[in-house]
Design an enzyme around this catalytic site. Structure first.
Site, short mmCIF file in Angstrom:
data_model
loop_
_atom_site.label_atom_id
_atom_site.label_comp_id
_atom_site.label_asym_id
_atom_site.label_seq_id
_atom_site.Cartn_x
_atom_site.Cartn_y
_atom_site.Cartn_z
N CYS A 146 -3.77 3.00 -0.12
CA CYS A 146 -4.59 1.83 0.18
C CYS A 146 -4.23 1.25 1.54
O CYS A 146 -3.21 1.60 2.12
CB CYS A 146 -4.37 0.74 -0.88
SG CYS A 146 -4.52 1.29 -2.59
N CYS A 201 -6.13 -4.36 0.04
CA CYS A 201 -6.71 -3.85 -1.20
C CYS A 201 -6.54 -4.88 -2.32
O CYS A 201 -5.48 -5.49 -2.48
CB CYS A 201 -6.05 -2.54 -1.60
SG CYS A 201 -6.79 -1.77 -3.07
N CYS A 250 -8.05 5.41 -1.86
CA CYS A 250 -8.46 4.49 -2.93
C CYS A 250 -9.97 4.28 -2.86
O CYS A 250 -10.53 4.00 -1.79
CB CYS A 250 -7.73 3.16 -2.75
SG CYS A 250 -8.27 1.85 -3.86
N CYS A 300 -10.67 0.13 -2.03
CA CYS A 300 -10.51 -0.46 -0.69
C CYS A 300 -10.94 0.49 0.43
O CYS A 300 -11.03 0.07 1.58
CB CYS A 300 -9.08 -0.93 -0.48
SG CYS A 300 -7.86 0.40 -0.28
N CYS A 334 13.61 26.27 19.15
CA CYS A 334 12.59 26.45 20.17
C CYS A 334 12.26 25.14 20.88
O CYS A 334 11.64 25.14 21.95
CB CYS A 334 11.33 27.08 19.57
SG CYS A 334 10.63 26.20 18.17
#
Length: 355
Positions: free
Chosen positions: A37, A41, A68, A71, A318
């Site tokens: 969320c 929310c 979600c 929201c 690397c």
């Protein structure tokens, strides 16, 4: 980058207060439901210990959380365009799918237009989004075991097929007779630079990468096919060893890894990787230096390709290869991590990323 406990508590309080000034600043994953969320929310608030915190949506997706539906965290701050909504719903219906041009046609969309709108709205490409959901479902099984599937089914999924298919698409079919096949095990652990995934058995480490590496899915696929193995979620003594050694590395207490490695590559790639291990901690070499060290003075591109094929991040260093000009050059684990690692190994940072 990892989020400190202090900052997590600040974000949690903002979540409890539905503080709109934090919208878009962080995302919160709810362990008990498998969703994530944004700060405002209105859903029922979980306990702090049942929360994961993320700086960006892609990290939440990679960790196995889905947006979600209340929201719509990825729609902040505007309303979701219809084309984007259709694509998101299509991914949720078949999260294991790798998308092709025909899939867009089936939705009645022109792929270029759809991708452009998705990028404008979400700040990530559609391929990134679909891949992150696919990888996230697979990583859920690695992080928490098979029980996470049952928990998330209770939260709204109609069947376990999406979880099963996403995992087996990446990690290989779950064998019906494990004793007849060679098995490797995938594990997940957190670092100051984000979560890492290891693939190991009780003898060797085969792969170690940051979970959000774009090429990770292909790397795992190549490993499976080359080694003719199946990969299941689980821990081994080798995966536990490398997690412990990485913990020591990121606190500045380890410079040489002792975990036994299995290098799965061509003879040339292995020659380059061996040369990489000779670069001292805290130092760098140029691509030109490395090309001369392996006997191909003008083979800069071949060196770069071998670096890119390295499946053992940090251990095969690397990140210590830079351009002759001093510029960092590319890094599959994302350039900001390369810069962080080099500064850390030079003693300019501590394990928390501070000067």
């Amino acid at each position: 980058m990892g989020i400190s406990e202090k900052k997590q508590k600040e974000y949690y309080q903002a979540f409890l207060n539905r503080d709109s000034t934090y919208d878009g600043i962080f995302f919160i994953g709810i362990k008990t439901t498998g969703i994530f969320c944004h700060a405002t929310c209105s859903a029922r608030k979980p306990k702090f210990e049942n929360c994961d915190f993320f700086n960006d949506a892609e990290s939440a997706l990679i960790a196995g959380y889905r947006p979600c539906k209340k929201c719509l965290p990825l729609s902040f701050p505007g309303e979701m365009p219809e084309e984007v909504r259709v694509m998101v719903e299509a991914v949720e219906q078949e999260p294991e799918k790798r998308w092709t041009e025909k899939d867009f046609e089936a939705l009645g969309m022109h792929s270029a237009t759809a991708r452009r709108k998705f990028k404008q709205f979400y700040g990530m490409t559609f391929v990134q989004y679909a891949r992150s959901r696919r990888m996230g479902l697979a990583f859920s099984a690695i992080r928490k075991g098979q029980k996470v599937i049952d928990n998330q089914l209770e939260a709204g999924y109609e069947s376990s097929s999406g979880f099963h298919d996403a995992f087996t698409k990446i990690m290989g079919d779950v064998p019906s007779k494990a004793k007849d096949l060679r098995i490797l095990f995938a594990d997940w652990f957190n670092t100051p630079l984000g979560p890492m995934v290891s693939v190991a058995d009780d003898d060797f480490l085969y792969l170690l990468e940051f979970a959000d590496r774009r090429a990770l899915e292909r790397e795992i696929e190549r490993l499976r096919k080359r080694m003719k193995v199946r990969i299941l979620p689980g821990k081994t003594k080798i995966s536990q060893q490398i997690a412990e050694e990485m913990g020591q590395y990121f606190t500045g207490n380890l410079r040489t890894f002792k975990t036994p490695l299995f290098l799965s590559g061509t003879p040339f790639q292995q020659k380059v990787w061996q040369a990489l291990t000779t670069i001292p901690y805290g130092e760098t070499k140029s691509y030109k230096d490395l090309a001369q060290a392996v006997g191909i003075p003008t083979g800069y591109r071949a060196i770069g390709n071998a670096n890119g094929a390295n499946q053992l991040a940090i251990i095969i260093p690397c990140h210590r290869v830079v351009k002759s000009s001093g510029e960092l050059g590319g890094y599959g684990g994302k350039p900001y991590r390369k810069e962080w690692l080099l500064n850390f190994e030079k003693g300019e940072l501590d394990g928390k990323g501070k000067m």
